[in-house]
Design an enzyme around this catalytic site. Structure first.
Site, PDB file in Angstrom:
ATOM      1  NE  ARG A 123      -4.354  -1.631   9.928  1.00  0.00           N
ATOM      2  CZ  ARG A 123      -3.290  -1.052   9.364  1.00  0.00           C
ATOM      3  NH1 ARG A 123      -3.352   0.178   8.922  1.00  0.00           N
ATOM      4  NH2 ARG A 123      -2.178  -1.738   9.236  1.00  0.00           N
ATOM      5  CE  LYS A 144      -2.214  -1.196   3.779  1.00  0.00           C
ATOM      6  NZ  LYS A 144      -1.487  -2.465   4.032  1.00  0.00           N
ATOM      7  NE  ARG A 168       7.305  -2.856   6.258  1.00  0.00           N
ATOM      8  CZ  ARG A 168       5.974  -2.715   6.359  1.00  0.00           C
ATOM      9  NH1 ARG A 168       5.291  -2.173   5.354  1.00  0.00           N
ATOM     10  NH2 ARG A 168       5.338  -3.124   7.431  1.00  0.00           N
TER      11      ARG A 168
HETATM   12  P1  ADP Z   1       2.188  -1.937   3.176  1.00  0.00           P
HETATM   13  O1  ADP Z   1       2.221  -0.433   3.151  1.00  0.00           O
HETATM   14  O2  ADP Z   1       0.962  -2.500   2.495  1.00  0.00           O
HETATM   15  O3  ADP Z   1       2.393  -2.522   4.543  1.00  0.00           O
HETATM   16  P2  ADP Z   1       4.798  -1.710   1.826  1.00  0.00           P
HETATM   17  O4  ADP Z   1       4.495  -0.784   0.692  1.00  0.00           O
HETATM   18  O5  ADP Z   1       5.551  -1.165   2.991  1.00  0.00           O
HETATM   19  O6  ADP Z   1       3.424  -2.461   2.307  1.00  0.00           O
HETATM   20  O7  ADP Z   1       5.590  -2.976   1.218  1.00  0.00           O
HETATM   21  C1  ADP Z   1       6.033  -4.050   2.060  1.00  0.00           C
HETATM   22  C2  ADP Z   1       7.388  -4.566   1.568  1.00  0.00           C
HETATM   23  O8  ADP Z   1       7.211  -5.202   0.301  1.00  0.00           O
HETATM   24  C3  ADP Z   1       8.441  -3.458   1.367  1.00  0.00           C
HETATM   25  O9  ADP Z   1       9.703  -3.958   1.782  1.00  0.00           O
HETATM   26  C4  ADP Z   1       8.427  -3.209  -0.152  1.00  0.00           C
HETATM   27  O10 ADP Z   1       9.712  -2.819  -0.633  1.00  0.00           O
HETATM   28  C5  ADP Z   1       8.062  -4.600  -0.687  1.00  0.00           C
HETATM   29  N1  ADP Z   1       7.251  -4.555  -1.916  1.00  0.00           N
HETATM   30  C6  ADP Z   1       6.273  -3.659  -2.235  1.00  0.00           C
HETATM   31  N2  ADP Z   1       5.744  -3.946  -3.447  1.00  0.00           N
HETATM   32  C7  ADP Z   1       6.388  -5.050  -3.883  1.00  0.00           C
HETATM   33  C8  ADP Z   1       6.299  -5.860  -5.067  1.00  0.00           C
HETATM   34  N3  ADP Z   1       5.429  -5.567  -6.034  1.00  0.00           N
HETATM   35  N4  ADP Z   1       7.121  -6.938  -5.177  1.00  0.00           N
HETATM   36  C9  ADP Z   1       8.003  -7.239  -4.181  1.00  0.00           C
HETATM   37  N5  ADP Z   1       8.145  -6.530  -3.051  1.00  0.00           N
HETATM   38  C10 ADP Z   1       7.344  -5.456  -2.905  1.00  0.00           C
HETATM   39  P1  AMP Z   2       0.750   0.216   8.931  1.00  0.00           P
HETATM   40  O1  AMP Z   2       1.887   1.176   8.770  1.00  0.00           O
HETATM   41  O2  AMP Z   2      -0.443   0.570   8.092  1.00  0.00           O
HETATM   42  O3  AMP Z   2       1.178  -1.234   8.765  1.00  0.00           O
HETATM   43  O4  AMP Z   2       0.251   0.380  10.451  1.00  0.00           O
HETATM   44  C1  AMP Z   2       1.105   0.089  11.536  1.00  0.00           C
HETATM   45  C2  AMP Z   2       0.294  -0.020  12.825  1.00  0.00           C
HETATM   46  O5  AMP Z   2      -0.321   1.249  13.124  1.00  0.00           O
HETATM   47  C3  AMP Z   2      -0.863  -1.021  12.811  1.00  0.00           C
HETATM   48  O6  AMP Z   2      -0.448  -2.359  13.051  1.00  0.00           O
HETATM   49  C4  AMP Z   2      -1.746  -0.453  13.927  1.00  0.00           C
HETATM   50  O7  AMP Z   2      -1.226  -0.763  15.214  1.00  0.00           O
HETATM   51  C5  AMP Z   2      -1.605   1.050  13.719  1.00  0.00           C
HETATM   52  N1  AMP Z   2      -2.640   1.554  12.779  1.00  0.00           N
HETATM   53  C6  AMP Z   2      -2.453   2.055  11.541  1.00  0.00           C
HETATM   54  N2  AMP Z   2      -3.619   2.415  10.981  1.00  0.00           N
HETATM   55  C7  AMP Z   2      -4.588   2.112  11.893  1.00  0.00           C
HETATM   56  C8  AMP Z   2      -6.004   2.224  11.906  1.00  0.00           C
HETATM   57  N3  AMP Z   2      -6.692   2.702  10.859  1.00  0.00           N
HETATM   58  N4  AMP Z   2      -6.666   1.811  13.022  1.00  0.00           N
HETATM   59  C9  AMP Z   2      -6.007   1.333  14.086  1.00  0.00           C
HETATM   60  N5  AMP Z   2      -4.673   1.174  14.141  1.00  0.00           N
HETATM   61  C10 AMP Z   2      -3.961   1.568  13.054  1.00  0.00           C
END
Ligand code: ADP
Ligand code: AMP
Length: 217
Positions: free
Chosen positions: A88, A13, A127
């Site tokens: 969420r 995301k 990550r």
């Molecule tokens: P989210 O915001 O949904 O938690 P992130 O954007 O932080 O996810 O991505 C999670 C991990 O996956 C990061 O280390 C990122 O570099 C990697 N990643 C994101 N998109 C891809 C992809 N299409 N293929 C492989 N790795 C990816």
């Molecule tokens: P994220 O960066 O989206 O993976 O969020 C990291 C952490 O922040 C989550 O595991 C939750 O503990 C908190 N968090 C983020 N967004 C929300 C939300 N909309 N509601 C509640 N907790 C959240």
């Protein structure tokens, strides 16, 4: 445009949000990033949120919703926004709907990034995040040229506390129990679009943008 990105932790995301938001010329609002900023700057909000985040649990709705309501009223969000990580759960989605209706507006679209659990674990366990600019890297899929530093700004890279294997598994359970019901919620509203979030980052961005264009035509 008012868009929500939904998908399990690690779906990409944050990675996709930067490209999609810049194409649409709207700000990204990431609740996870706002919480992490408050934790690192030692605010009261950060202190409250940290315990929940470290366990992989959701921060309580009243705290999260108050924070998002404030952010959505800032000037840069008036012409549109891309929400990453909010809502969420269904109560957050219902509150967002009501809040936007009170302001005479509504969501245009919810993009669901679809990936399976094994890929999520692979992505989250590798990550790395830049302490200075927040840019996200991956030790295998998107490695920086120097392993401990960000190529963009030279900042130090760190592994998020909640990206440890047991916390990842718990966050996936929380996603399935609390966030997954949003898929039906938004499908019923007629604004849900699923996007295959496997493959190269640029291809996923193209898929998301073309789905968006088809939807708003
Ligand atoms: P989210 O915001 O949904 O938690 P992130 O954007 O932080 O996810 O991505 C999670 C991990 O996956 C990061 O280390 C990122 O570099 C990697 N990643 C994101 N998109 C891809 C992809 N299409 N293929 C492989 N790795 C990816
Ligand atoms: P994220 O960066 O989206 O993976 O969020 C990291 C952490 O922040 C989550 O595991 C939750 O503990 C908190 N968090 C983020 N967004 C929300 C939300 N909309 N509601 C509640 N907790 C959240």
């Amino acid at each position: 445009m008012r868009v929500v990105l939904v998908g399990p932790p690690g779906a990409g995301k944050g990675t996709q949000a930067q490209f999609i938001a810049s194409h649409l010329a709207i700000p990204t609002i990431s609740t996870g990033e706002i919480f992490r900023f408050n934790v690192s700057t030692g605010t009261e909000l950060g202190r409250v949120a940290k315990a929940y985040m470290d366990r992989g649990d959701l921060v309580p709705d009243e705290v999260t919703i108050a924070m998002v309501a404030g952010r959505l009223q800032e000037d840069d969000a008036q012409a549109g926004f891309l929400l990453d990580g909010f809502p969420r759960n269904v109560p957050q989605a219902e509150t967002l709907k009501k809040m936007l209706a009170d302001w005479g507006t509504k969501l245009d679209l919810v993009l669901e990034l679809v990936v399976d659990d094994d890929e999520v674990v692979r992505r989250l366990s590798g990550r790395r995040t830049c302490r200075r600019c927040g840019r996200v890297w991956h030790v295998l899929f998107d490695p920086p040229s120097r392993s401990e530093h960000c190529d963009d700004c030279g900042g130090e890279l760190f592994q998020r506390d909640d990206d440890r294997e047991e916390t990842i598994r718990h966050r996936l359970e929380v996603y399935q129990q609390q966030t997954q019901p949003l898929i039906t919620f938004y499908a019923d509203e007629g604004i849900l679009l699923g996007v295959d979030a496997t493959g190269p980052v640029e291809e996923i961005t193209d898929r998301a943008l073309s789905a968006l264009r088809r939807f708003i035509r």
